[in-house]
Scaffold this motif. Structure first.
Motif, PDB file in Angstrom:
ATOM      1  N   ALA A  81       0.850  -1.197   0.000  1.00 39.14           N
ATOM      2  CA  ALA A  81       0.000   0.000   0.000  1.00 39.14           C
ATOM      3  C   ALA A  81       0.880   1.239   0.000  1.00 39.14           C
ATOM      4  O   ALA A  81       0.608   2.223  -0.706  1.00 39.14           O
ATOM      5  N   HIS A  82       1.967   1.188   0.778  1.00 35.45           N
ATOM      6  CA  HIS A  82       2.856   2.345   0.890  1.00 35.45           C
ATOM      7  C   HIS A  82       3.615   2.615  -0.408  1.00 35.45           C
ATOM      8  O   HIS A  82       3.650   3.734  -0.914  1.00 35.45           O
ATOM      9  N   CYS A  83       4.212   1.553  -1.006  1.00 27.80           N
ATOM     10  CA  CYS A  83       5.118   1.797  -2.134  1.00 27.80           C
ATOM     11  C   CYS A  83       4.371   1.970  -3.450  1.00 27.80           C
ATOM     12  O   CYS A  83       4.901   2.561  -4.385  1.00 27.80           O
ATOM     13  N   LEU A  84       3.138   1.447  -3.518  1.00 29.61           N
ATOM     14  CA  LEU A  84       2.431   1.575  -4.805  1.00 29.61           C
ATOM     15  C   LEU A  84       1.860   2.985  -4.984  1.00 29.61           C
ATOM     16  O   LEU A  84       1.612   3.429  -6.092  1.00 29.61           O
ATOM     17  N   HIS A  85       1.705   3.671  -3.867  1.00 25.05           N
ATOM     18  CA  HIS A  85       1.258   5.053  -3.896  1.00 25.05           C
ATOM     19  C   HIS A  85       2.360   5.898  -4.544  1.00 25.05           C
ATOM     20  O   HIS A  85       3.431   6.068  -3.975  1.00 25.05           O
ATOM     21  N   GLY A  86       2.100   6.385  -5.760  1.00 25.07           N
ATOM     22  CA  GLY A  86       3.078   7.279  -6.397  1.00 25.07           C
ATOM     23  C   GLY A  86       4.123   6.567  -7.239  1.00 25.07           C
ATOM     24  O   GLY A  86       5.086   7.191  -7.681  1.00 25.07           O
ATOM     25  N   THR A  87       3.978   5.258  -7.463  1.00 29.46           N
ATOM     26  CA  THR A  87       4.905   4.546  -8.351  1.00 29.46           C
ATOM     27  C   THR A  87       4.557   4.871  -9.807  1.00 29.46           C
ATOM     28  O   THR A  87       3.381   4.805 -10.185  1.00 29.46           O
ATOM     29  N   PRO A  88       5.558   5.224 -10.616  1.00 31.47           N
ATOM     30  CA  PRO A  88       5.249   5.516 -12.028  1.00 31.47           C
ATOM     31  C   PRO A  88       4.683   4.281 -12.738  1.00 31.47           C
ATOM     32  O   PRO A  88       4.988   3.154 -12.363  1.00 31.47           O
ATOM     33  N   ALA A  89       3.869   4.522 -13.766  1.00 29.26           N
ATOM     34  CA  ALA A  89       3.182   3.420 -14.453  1.00 29.26           C
ATOM     35  C   ALA A  89       4.169   2.463 -15.136  1.00 29.26           C
ATOM     36  O   ALA A  89       3.845   1.305 -15.390  1.00 29.26           O
ATOM     37  N   SER A  90       5.399   2.944 -15.420  1.00 29.95           N
ATOM     38  CA  SER A  90       6.378   2.099 -16.113  1.00 29.95           C
ATOM     39  C   SER A  90       6.923   0.998 -15.196  1.00 29.95           C
ATOM     40  O   SER A  90       7.559   0.062 -15.664  1.00 29.95           O
ATOM     41  N   VAL A  91       6.685   1.116 -13.889  1.00 30.80           N
ATOM     42  CA  VAL A  91       7.176   0.111 -12.938  1.00 30.80           C
ATOM     43  C   VAL A  91       6.011  -0.788 -12.530  1.00 30.80           C
ATOM     44  O   VAL A  91       4.972  -0.288 -12.085  1.00 30.80           O
ATOM     45  N   THR A  92       6.171  -2.104 -12.668  1.00 27.55           N
ATOM     46  CA  THR A  92       5.071  -2.996 -12.278  1.00 27.55           C
ATOM     47  C   THR A  92       4.956  -2.992 -10.738  1.00 27.55           C
ATOM     48  O   THR A  92       5.948  -2.761 -10.045  1.00 27.55           O
ATOM     49  N   PRO A  93       3.749  -3.250 -10.216  1.00 21.78           N
ATOM     50  CA  PRO A  93       3.571  -3.307  -8.759  1.00 21.78           C
ATOM     51  C   PRO A  93       4.527  -4.303  -8.099  1.00 21.78           C
ATOM     52  O   PRO A  93       5.094  -4.018  -7.045  1.00 21.78           O
ATOM     53  N   ALA A  94       4.749  -5.458  -8.742  1.00 21.88           N
ATOM     54  CA  ALA A  94       5.641  -6.465  -8.145  1.00 21.88           C
ATOM     55  C   ALA A  94       7.060  -5.917  -8.034  1.00 21.88           C
ATOM     56  O   ALA A  94       7.734  -6.094  -7.012  1.00 21.88           O
ATOM     57  N   THR A  95       7.536  -5.239  -9.086  1.00 21.24           N
ATOM     58  CA  THR A  95       8.877  -4.654  -9.044  1.00 21.24           C
ATOM     59  C   THR A  95       8.970  -3.601  -7.949  1.00 21.24           C
ATOM     60  O   THR A  95       9.959  -3.544  -7.203  1.00 21.24           O
ATOM     61  N   ALA A  96       7.929  -2.762  -7.842  1.00 25.02           N
ATOM     62  CA  ALA A  96       7.933  -1.723  -6.806  1.00 25.02           C
ATOM     63  C   ALA A  96       8.034  -2.358  -5.420  1.00 25.02           C
ATOM     64  O   ALA A  96       8.832  -1.919  -4.579  1.00 25.02           O
ATOM     65  N   LEU A  97       7.259  -3.408  -5.184  1.00 23.99           N
ATOM     66  CA  LEU A  97       7.275  -4.049  -3.860  1.00 23.99           C
ATOM     67  C   LEU A  97       8.615  -4.733  -3.598  1.00 23.99           C
ATOM     68  O   LEU A  97       9.196  -4.586  -2.516  1.00 23.99           O
ATOM     69  N   LEU A  98       9.140  -5.466  -4.579  1.00 23.96           N
ATOM     70  CA  LEU A  98      10.424  -6.162  -4.389  1.00 23.96           C
ATOM     71  C   LEU A  98      11.546  -5.155  -4.130  1.00 23.96           C
ATOM     72  O   LEU A  98      12.420  -5.385  -3.289  1.00 23.96           O
ATOM     73  N   THR A  99      11.512  -4.027  -4.853  1.00 21.17           N
ATOM     74  CA  THR A  99      12.533  -2.990  -4.654  1.00 21.17           C
ATOM     75  C   THR A  99      12.446  -2.444  -3.232  1.00 21.17           C
ATOM     76  O   THR A  99      13.465  -2.275  -2.549  1.00 21.17           O
ATOM     77  N   GLU A 100      11.217  -2.200  -2.783  1.00 22.60           N
ATOM     78  CA  GLU A 100      11.004  -1.698  -1.416  1.00 22.60           C
ATOM     79  C   GLU A 100      11.536  -2.697  -0.379  1.00 22.60           C
ATOM     80  O   GLU A 100      12.193  -2.319   0.583  1.00 22.60           O
ATOM     81  N   LEU A 101      11.287  -3.981  -0.608  1.00 21.76           N
ATOM     82  CA  LEU A 101      11.748  -5.003   0.342  1.00 21.76           C
ATOM     83  C   LEU A 101      13.275  -5.074   0.378  1.00 21.76           C
ATOM     84  O   LEU A 101      13.876  -5.239   1.439  1.00 21.76           O
ATOM     85  N   ILE A 102      13.906  -4.945  -0.801  1.00 21.88           N
ATOM     86  CA  ILE A 102      15.372  -4.971  -0.852  1.00 21.88           C
ATOM     87  C   ILE A 102      15.951  -3.774  -0.095  1.00 21.88           C
ATOM     88  O   ILE A 102      16.897  -3.913   0.684  1.00 21.88           O
ATOM     89  N   GLU A 103      15.366  -2.600  -0.315  1.00 25.98           N
ATOM     90  CA  GLU A 103      15.871  -1.402   0.363  1.00 25.98           C
ATOM     91  C   GLU A 103      15.727  -1.528   1.877  1.00 25.98           C
ATOM     92  O   GLU A 103      16.623  -1.170   2.637  1.00 25.98           O
ATOM     93  N   TRP A 104      14.586  -2.077   2.295  1.00 24.98           N
ATOM     94  CA  TRP A 104      14.337  -2.264   3.727  1.00 24.98           C
ATOM     95  C   TRP A 104      15.361  -3.235   4.310  1.00 24.98           C
ATOM     96  O   TRP A 104      15.907  -3.016   5.395  1.00 24.98           O
ATOM     97  N   TYR A 105      15.688  -4.261   3.540  1.00 26.00           N
ATOM     98  CA  TYR A 105      16.640  -5.266   4.004  1.00 26.00           C
ATOM     99  C   TYR A 105      18.053  -4.672   4.076  1.00 26.00           C
ATOM    100  O   TYR A 105      18.785  -4.884   5.042  1.00 26.00           O
ATOM    101  N   LEU A 106      18.437  -3.916   3.041  1.00 25.73           N
ATOM    102  CA  LEU A 106      19.770  -3.314   3.025  1.00 25.73           C
ATOM    103  C   LEU A 106      19.905  -2.278   4.136  1.00 25.73           C
ATOM    104  O   LEU A 106      20.991  -2.061   4.663  1.00 25.73           O
ATOM    105  N   HIS A 107      18.797  -1.632   4.483  1.00 25.44           N
ATOM    106  CA  HIS A 107      18.816  -0.649   5.555  1.00 25.44           C
ATOM    107  C   HIS A 107      19.296  -1.309   6.847  1.00 25.44           C
ATOM    108  O   HIS A 107      20.096  -0.732   7.586  1.00 25.44           O
TER     109      HIS A 107
END
Lengths: 220, 220
Positions: A81-107
């Motif tokens: 819900a958080h990351c899909l808000h404001g994601t450009p249309a060129s990025v699929t929802p799955a990519t947006a979520l996976l990217t968010e999870l990777i960033e959270w993990y690297l944090h």
């Protein structure tokens, strides 16, 4: 559950993690640990029976702090819900979520103490059976987390229609885990690590979009 | 190129690899190495300046023995011709070739000396900058090998029509590399390793057939 430790005991624990990661468990003396904490060597025995006892406490500390969420689905809904808000249309929802999870993990990895605890475990995994068990257990939890994530995304209609999303999730989890260790290694030696982050993001695009995994309909 | 070593020098080198893998570089003494070879400790100095000089020679030995083929395409043609002969129709040519390459690679790992040299490097990678460089270099070569393999299979028409086979090859290479380290770790501690071999084979099926990566035409 995190156990209670006195201030001095925690100082000994944290100093040991740092020193073991820098010089190795075998090459670090109790005297060096006492020096780093700013206490006399015999004072360590008020808190630990010896170096091996500190190592056991590092294992406990690591297991209690590197827990993945026990309710991944609730966490995934919230993150999505958080990351899909404001994601450009060129990025699929799955990519947006996976990217968010990777960033959270690297944090988490950017926490020097947790990163040093990982380094210590990885350096000891061939010498200490318990360290090996913990590395395997954490790896398994991590892969399982992405297995559940891919199943969840599949149920939400966020992935193309594939028959075994859980296999794709496992492969993704293992690859990210491998990149993660290389990332820690590079940062530890102050080598460039930007390319590894880019590769992780590119994996999120690859697995989240299915673009390169799906035959080109114009050709096939 | 493999350098010439006297019989005694080679015995010291091999004993050191074994001892460093079992007890760690920092916890192994020159006296223990001499004992394992069956010589007096001062005799070691006829061949090496000290422990660090032995470590350098292990690095040289490892780099010279773990070379991937310099002409991968010639090797791929040969392997493909060999493994496709007699492969059941239910297995795609790409899966057959990837399975063959994994078996060939694991065969190398079954060499106890090479496996111990890997363990030594992985245990030292956070403590020794040169060990880290070698681990990264070997990983890169390995991933590059599978990048070339996927490009080659794509050109041979062995893969479904995808736009970036090299990306798929990199992902495959990283995942196999991660499994490989877990495989060495499990065998070293005499933990079950059959499941890891099965996962590697399942990856060859997944990436070689594209079955689970491609939308089901009956549904989409």
């Amino acid at each position: 559950m995190e156990k209670d430790r006195s201030r001095t005991q925690q100082a000994i624990l944290f100093a040991s993690i740092r020193l073991f990661a820098r010089h190795g468990y075998g090459r670090t003396s109790l005297a060096a640990i006492a020096r780093a904490v700013g206490i006399q060597k015999p004072s360590i025995y008020n808190h630990y029976k010896g170096k091996d006892d500190i190592l056991q406490d590092i294992f406990d500390f690591f297991l209690s702090t590197s827990q993945l969420p026990s309710e991944p689905e609730e966490m995934l809904s919230r993150r999505a819900a958080h990351c899909l808000h404001g994601t450009p249309a060129s990025v699929t929802p799955a990519t947006a979520l996976l990217t968010e999870l990777i960033e959270w993990y690297l944090h988490d990895t950017d926490d020097p103490l947790l990163s040093d605890a990982w380094i210590m475990l990885l350096s000891e995994q061939f010498l200490n059976n318990q360290a090996a068990q913990i590395v395997l257990q954490i790896t398994e939890q991590f892969v399982e987390f992405f297995r559940v994530t891919f199943l969840w995304m599949h149920r939400q209609g966020m992935l193309p229609d594939i028959s075994h999303p859980e296999q794709l999730g496992e492969t993704f989890g293992y690859a990210i885990h491998g990149f993660h260790i290389e990332y820690i290694l590079r940062r530890h030696h102050e080598m460039p690590s930007g390319e590894i982050r880019a590769r992780m993001r590119s994996l999120a695009v690859q697995f989240g979009a299915g673009v390169d995994l799906v035959p080109d309909p114009a050709v096939s």
